[in-house]
Design a protein around this motif. Structure first.
Motif, PDB file in Angstrom:
ATOM      1  N   LEU A 192       3.882   2.073   4.658  1.00 50.89           N
ATOM      2  CA  LEU A 192       2.987   3.224   4.738  1.00 50.89           C
ATOM      3  C   LEU A 192       1.571   2.835   4.345  1.00 50.89           C
ATOM      4  O   LEU A 192       0.597   3.251   4.975  1.00 50.89           O
ATOM      5  CB  LEU A 192       3.473   4.323   3.793  1.00 50.89           C
ATOM      6  CG  LEU A 192       4.115   5.532   4.429  1.00 50.89           C
ATOM      7  CD1 LEU A 192       4.677   6.452   3.374  1.00 50.89           C
ATOM      8  CD2 LEU A 192       3.112   6.273   5.302  1.00 50.89           C
ATOM      9  N   CYS A 238      -0.656   2.871   7.565  1.00 50.67           N
ATOM     10  CA  CYS A 238      -1.335   4.161   7.611  1.00 50.67           C
ATOM     11  C   CYS A 238      -2.459   4.278   6.591  1.00 50.67           C
ATOM     12  O   CYS A 238      -3.077   5.340   6.481  1.00 50.67           O
ATOM     13  CB  CYS A 238      -0.339   5.294   7.376  1.00 50.67           C
ATOM     14  SG  CYS A 238       0.994   5.338   8.559  1.00 50.67           S
ATOM     15  N   ASN A 239      -2.671   3.212   5.853  1.00 50.55           N
ATOM     16  CA  ASN A 239      -3.683   3.275   4.800  1.00 50.55           C
ATOM     17  C   ASN A 239      -3.429   4.474   3.891  1.00 50.55           C
ATOM     18  O   ASN A 239      -4.327   5.226   3.532  1.00 50.55           O
ATOM     19  CB  ASN A 239      -5.086   3.348   5.414  1.00 50.55           C
ATOM     20  CG  ASN A 239      -6.162   3.148   4.368  1.00 50.55           C
ATOM     21  OD1 ASN A 239      -5.909   2.595   3.287  1.00 50.55           O
ATOM     22  ND2 ASN A 239      -7.369   3.597   4.674  1.00 50.55           N
ATOM     23  N   TYR A 240      -2.160   4.623   3.579  1.00 53.55           N
ATOM     24  CA  TYR A 240      -1.724   5.777   2.811  1.00 53.55           C
ATOM     25  C   TYR A 240      -1.241   5.307   1.447  1.00 53.55           C
ATOM     26  O   TYR A 240      -0.442   4.389   1.350  1.00 53.55           O
ATOM     27  CB  TYR A 240      -0.596   6.462   3.566  1.00 53.55           C
ATOM     28  CG  TYR A 240      -0.216   7.801   3.028  1.00 53.55           C
ATOM     29  CD1 TYR A 240      -0.790   8.956   3.512  1.00 53.55           C
ATOM     30  CD2 TYR A 240       0.723   7.903   2.015  1.00 53.55           C
ATOM     31  CE1 TYR A 240      -0.443  10.190   3.020  1.00 53.55           C
ATOM     32  CE2 TYR A 240       1.077   9.134   1.507  1.00 53.55           C
ATOM     33  CZ  TYR A 240       0.492  10.269   2.012  1.00 53.55           C
ATOM     34  OH  TYR A 240       0.840  11.497   1.516  1.00 53.55           O
ATOM     35  N   LYS A 241      -1.735   5.917   0.409  1.00 53.13           N
ATOM     36  CA  LYS A 241      -1.380   5.500  -0.951  1.00 53.13           C
ATOM     37  C   LYS A 241      -0.244   6.359  -1.488  1.00 53.13           C
ATOM     38  O   LYS A 241      -0.435   7.545  -1.757  1.00 53.13           O
ATOM     39  CB  LYS A 241      -2.616   5.636  -1.857  1.00 53.13           C
ATOM     40  CG  LYS A 241      -2.424   5.078  -3.251  1.00 53.13           C
ATOM     41  CD  LYS A 241      -2.525   3.562  -3.276  1.00 53.13           C
ATOM     42  CE  LYS A 241      -2.180   3.018  -4.660  1.00 53.13           C
ATOM     43  NZ  LYS A 241      -1.541   1.700  -4.596  1.00 53.13           N
TER      44      LYS A 241
END
Ligand SMILES: [Mn+2]
Ligand SMILES: [Mn+2]
Ligand SMILES: [Zn+2]
Ligand SMILES: [Zn+2]
Lengths: 173, 173
Positions: free
Chosen positions: B125, B129-132
């Motif tokens: 992720l 998605c550059n999702y933290k």
DNA sequence: TCCTTATTGCAAACCGTTTGCAATAATATT
DNA sequence: AATATTATTGCAAACGGTTTGCAATAAGGA
């Protein structure tokens, strides 16, 4: 903002229900069709509202009761969406391709995500615990690139296997 | 049937709360200590019952309000346990080691499970998605070896990374 | 020790969901 | 096609987990 529903199961809900000896009432058909063509995950109230457009007499218990049997049949899945949107449950027709639901704790935006690592969990469970997985609910909370702010703005945001944005809802946590 | 709690976080809930400027009332201390020493995931009612053994005057709203702030602080996690046990929520102190919750749809037995594949989802992720990721709730339903019946009886059941059995509850689905 | 204000307990409301029951309608039987 | 059977529906009321309003209490800073 459609769901990952393009990957459809062979038989429709109506056929599946009939196979199991359920009677096909007009209300049932209506609820099925709403679920099958839903552009996003719906809760019971939303399904009711949608249904009343075609059958104003339909009651919420009918929605609940049908969700219940379909859940028991394993043809729809119940989601909590981490309760980011609220305490209600959300529903989607069970998909062939497993996916997780990811929501931003800051802006509430939700999307679906697919990665081979999901299957790896099931495999590990089956191998290490002799456990047969029927269904995995993976719900992830975090922060999207936008919400993480300026220091990330230069970075390229790859789309990857991120499937589709679903909603931006009022956040709660 | 203890939780995977052996891996404890550095600071206790009381310290963490105080650091954030929360007042340490006797009720709050009590609720914290119950959560920190809980042998299993507890729901609000169970926490209340436990608390009333030491402070019969404590009210359920106090439990709910404290669960709420701790949730917001990210020091406890709220679990649904796939609603196999009921509609209420269950709580556990947030662990350093991520784990999923697995329940048998037939006998209701729940256990915790750890596998590297969990981290792989988060990594995917973040990369794709550059999702933290802040928190992942992974809840799995399936069928344990016992419930799958006779044809499996010959097989050796490896313990693997299966951590601990938690409960056998009345199943619902 | 006093002051401020976060926190508590009580009561009632809330909201999503379930249940009881008589009326209705889908399927099986004739 | 008519009838019998019984699953399903709609209405109303209940349920259960959780939240809210408010005045009283008590924690922590001055
Ligand atoms: Mn989905
Ligand atoms: Mn839930
Ligand atoms: Zn965001
Ligand atoms: Zn079992």
């Amino acid at each position: 903002m459609p769901m990952v529903h393009n990957i459809r199961r062979q038989a429709g809900l109506a056929e599946l229900a009939q196979q199991r000896g359920l009677r096909l009432t007009s209300q049932r058909r209506l609820i099925f069709s709403i679920l099958e063509s839903a552009p996003t995950h719906l809760n019971a109230k939303q399904i009711l509202e949608e249904a009343r457009k075609q059958d104003p007499g339909i009651d919420q218990v009918t929605v609940y009761r049908n969700l219940s049997v379909m859940k028991r049949m394993g043809v729809i899945d119940e989601l909590d969406l981490l309760h980011l949107r609220g305490e209600e449950h959300y529903y989607e027709v069970r998909q062939l391709r497993e996916h997780c639901h990811v929501g931003c704790l800051s802006c509430g935006q939700m999307f679906e995500f697919v990665t081979p690592a999901m299957k790896a969990i099931n495999k590990a469970l089956e191998k290490e615990c002799n456990y047969k997985v029927a269904y995995a609910r993976i719900e992830i909370g975090g922060y999207c690139a936008k919400c993480r702010g300026k220091e990330e703005q230069g970075k390229v945001i790859q789309k990857g296997k991120r499937v589709r944005s679903l909603t931006s809802a009022t956040s709660r946590i």
